[in-house]
Motif scaffolding. Structure first.
Motif, PDB file in Angstrom:
ATOM      1  N   ALA A   1      -4.879 -10.150  -3.487  1.00 23.55           N
ATOM      2  CA  ALA A   1      -4.433  -8.754  -3.554  1.00 23.55           C
ATOM      3  C   ALA A   1      -5.522  -7.862  -4.134  1.00 23.55           C
ATOM      4  O   ALA A   1      -5.733  -6.737  -3.669  1.00 23.55           O
ATOM      5  CB  ALA A   1      -3.161  -8.654  -4.395  1.00 23.55           C
ATOM      6  N   VAL A   2      -6.229  -8.353  -5.149  1.00 23.42           N
ATOM      7  CA  VAL A   2      -7.320  -7.569  -5.742  1.00 23.42           C
ATOM      8  C   VAL A   2      -8.440  -7.375  -4.718  1.00 23.42           C
ATOM      9  O   VAL A   2      -8.991  -6.273  -4.586  1.00 23.42           O
ATOM     10  CB  VAL A   2      -7.842  -8.245  -7.029  1.00 23.42           C
ATOM     11  CG1 VAL A   2      -9.131  -7.593  -7.510  1.00 23.42           C
ATOM     12  CG2 VAL A   2      -6.794  -8.201  -8.117  1.00 23.42           C
ATOM     13  N   LYS A   3      -8.776  -8.427  -3.980  1.00 23.75           N
ATOM     14  CA  LYS A   3      -9.800  -8.306  -2.944  1.00 23.75           C
ATOM     15  C   LYS A   3      -9.379  -7.279  -1.893  1.00 23.75           C
ATOM     16  O   LYS A   3     -10.198  -6.488  -1.413  1.00 23.75           O
ATOM     17  CB  LYS A   3     -10.048  -9.660  -2.278  1.00 23.75           C
ATOM     18  CG  LYS A   3     -10.815 -10.629  -3.141  1.00 23.75           C
ATOM     19  CD  LYS A   3     -11.019 -11.948  -2.428  1.00 23.75           C
ATOM     20  CE  LYS A   3     -11.735 -12.940  -3.309  1.00 23.75           C
ATOM     21  NZ  LYS A   3     -11.860 -14.252  -2.672  1.00 23.75           N
TER      22      LYS A   3
ATOM     23  N   ASP B   1     -11.334  -3.890  -0.877  1.00 26.11           N
ATOM     24  CA  ASP B   1     -11.696  -3.594   0.506  1.00 26.11           C
ATOM     25  C   ASP B   1     -11.217  -2.203   0.916  1.00 26.11           C
ATOM     26  O   ASP B   1     -11.935  -1.468   1.612  1.00 26.11           O
ATOM     27  CB  ASP B   1     -11.110  -4.646   1.447  1.00 26.11           C
ATOM     28  CG  ASP B   1     -11.784  -6.000   1.296  1.00 26.11           C
ATOM     29  OD1 ASP B   1     -12.918  -6.031   0.752  1.00 26.11           O
ATOM     30  OD2 ASP B   1     -11.186  -7.013   1.721  1.00 26.11           O
ATOM     31  N   ILE B   2     -10.028  -1.830   0.471  1.00 30.47           N
ATOM     32  CA  ILE B   2      -9.506  -0.492   0.781  1.00 30.47           C
ATOM     33  C   ILE B   2     -10.371   0.573   0.137  1.00 30.47           C
ATOM     34  O   ILE B   2     -10.714   1.582   0.767  1.00 30.47           O
ATOM     35  CB  ILE B   2      -8.037  -0.377   0.335  1.00 30.47           C
ATOM     36  CG1 ILE B   2      -7.151  -1.264   1.210  1.00 30.47           C
ATOM     37  CG2 ILE B   2      -7.562   1.073   0.378  1.00 30.47           C
ATOM     38  CD1 ILE B   2      -5.740  -1.400   0.710  1.00 30.47           C
ATOM     39  N   VAL B   3     -10.763   0.344  -1.129  1.00 37.32           N
ATOM     40  CA  VAL B   3     -11.609   1.311  -1.822  1.00 37.32           C
ATOM     41  C   VAL B   3     -12.969   1.430  -1.129  1.00 37.32           C
ATOM     42  O   VAL B   3     -13.500   2.525  -0.964  1.00 37.32           O
ATOM     43  CB  VAL B   3     -11.774   0.918  -3.307  1.00 37.32           C
ATOM     44  CG1 VAL B   3     -12.845   1.751  -3.988  1.00 37.32           C
ATOM     45  CG2 VAL B   3     -10.452   1.063  -4.047  1.00 37.32           C
TER      46      VAL B   3
ATOM     47  N   VAL C   1     -12.640   3.536   2.033  1.00 37.55           N
ATOM     48  CA  VAL C   1     -12.525   4.956   1.723  1.00 37.55           C
ATOM     49  C   VAL C   1     -13.870   5.506   1.270  1.00 37.55           C
ATOM     50  O   VAL C   1     -14.282   6.605   1.655  1.00 37.55           O
ATOM     51  CB  VAL C   1     -11.441   5.189   0.641  1.00 37.55           C
ATOM     52  CG1 VAL C   1     -11.456   6.619   0.146  1.00 37.55           C
ATOM     53  CG2 VAL C   1     -10.069   4.834   1.204  1.00 37.55           C
ATOM     54  N   ARG C   2     -14.597   4.733   0.459  1.00 39.12           N
ATOM     55  CA  ARG C   2     -15.910   5.143  -0.016  1.00 39.12           C
ATOM     56  C   ARG C   2     -16.883   5.314   1.137  1.00 39.12           C
ATOM     57  O   ARG C   2     -17.674   6.253   1.180  1.00 39.12           O
ATOM     58  CB  ARG C   2     -16.446   4.126  -1.018  1.00 39.12           C
ATOM     59  CG  ARG C   2     -17.809   4.512  -1.597  1.00 39.12           C
ATOM     60  CD  ARG C   2     -18.432   3.365  -2.311  1.00 39.12           C
ATOM     61  NE  ARG C   2     -18.748   2.323  -1.310  1.00 39.12           N
ATOM     62  CZ  ARG C   2     -19.114   1.090  -1.618  1.00 39.12           C
ATOM     63  NH1 ARG C   2     -19.176   0.723  -2.876  1.00 39.12           N
ATOM     64  NH2 ARG C   2     -19.394   0.227  -0.681  1.00 39.12           N
ATOM     65  N   ASP C   3     -16.835   4.396   2.101  1.00 39.00           N
ATOM     66  CA  ASP C   3     -17.759   4.445   3.231  1.00 39.00           C
ATOM     67  C   ASP C   3     -17.478   5.635   4.150  1.00 39.00           C
ATOM     68  O   ASP C   3     -18.367   6.094   4.867  1.00 39.00           O
ATOM     69  CB  ASP C   3     -17.699   3.155   4.038  1.00 39.00           C
ATOM     70  CG  ASP C   3     -18.273   1.978   3.247  1.00 39.00           C
ATOM     71  OD1 ASP C   3     -19.013   2.233   2.264  1.00 39.00           O
ATOM     72  OD2 ASP C   3     -17.976   0.820   3.601  1.00 39.00           O
TER      73      ASP C   3
END
Length: 136
Positions: A121-123, A127-129, A132-134
């Motif tokens: 879940a942390v991974k 990945d979502i962050v 969004v950053r990219d």
């Protein structure tokens, strides 16, 4: 204006206000992840414990199945058909019980291994962050 869940519209907040809220949001996320990890660990430990219990019961029944088949062989050699046939029927019935108990234990282990771990879940969050950053 507050929404039904107690969250307010943040569209008019300044950048500094939003950046100032990041530590609290990160803290809340970490607390939520730790709580989720505790819950996952408790459920997984319970499933593995119950699965191990079923396997121990299956081994105990199997322990008593071996003398039954020994008795069946002795009775089959020493007497006529009905004695060893009844012993074989009891032994076969015990093997069916063992098979059911083993299947219950294996099913519980599979159920525990299908549950998503908190690390996964942390991974997923990271990945979502990153996505969004990219974008920016």
């Amino acid at each position: 204006m507050a929404s039904p869940r107690g969250m307010r519209d943040r569209a008019d907040d300044s950048l500094l206000t939003l950046v100032g809220d990041v530590p609290e949001l990160v803290r809340n996320l970490v607390i939520a992840e730790v709580d989720q990890a505790k819950s996952w660990l408790a459920k997984t430990a319970k499933d593995y414990g119950i699965g191990a219990g079923w396997l121990v019961v299956a081994l105990a029944v199997l322990f008593w199945t071996i003398p039954v088949f020994g008795t069946a062989a002795i009775a089959g050699l020493a007497t006529v058909w009905p004695v060893w046939l009844s012993a074989l029927v009891i032994g076969a019935g015990l093997l069916v019980v063992v098979a059911i108990l083993v299947l219950l234990g294996i099913a519980r282990f599979k159920r525990a291994s299908r549950r998503q771990s908190p690390i996964g879940a942390v991974k997923e969050d990271f990945d979502i962050v990153r996505e969004v950053r990219d974008e920016f």
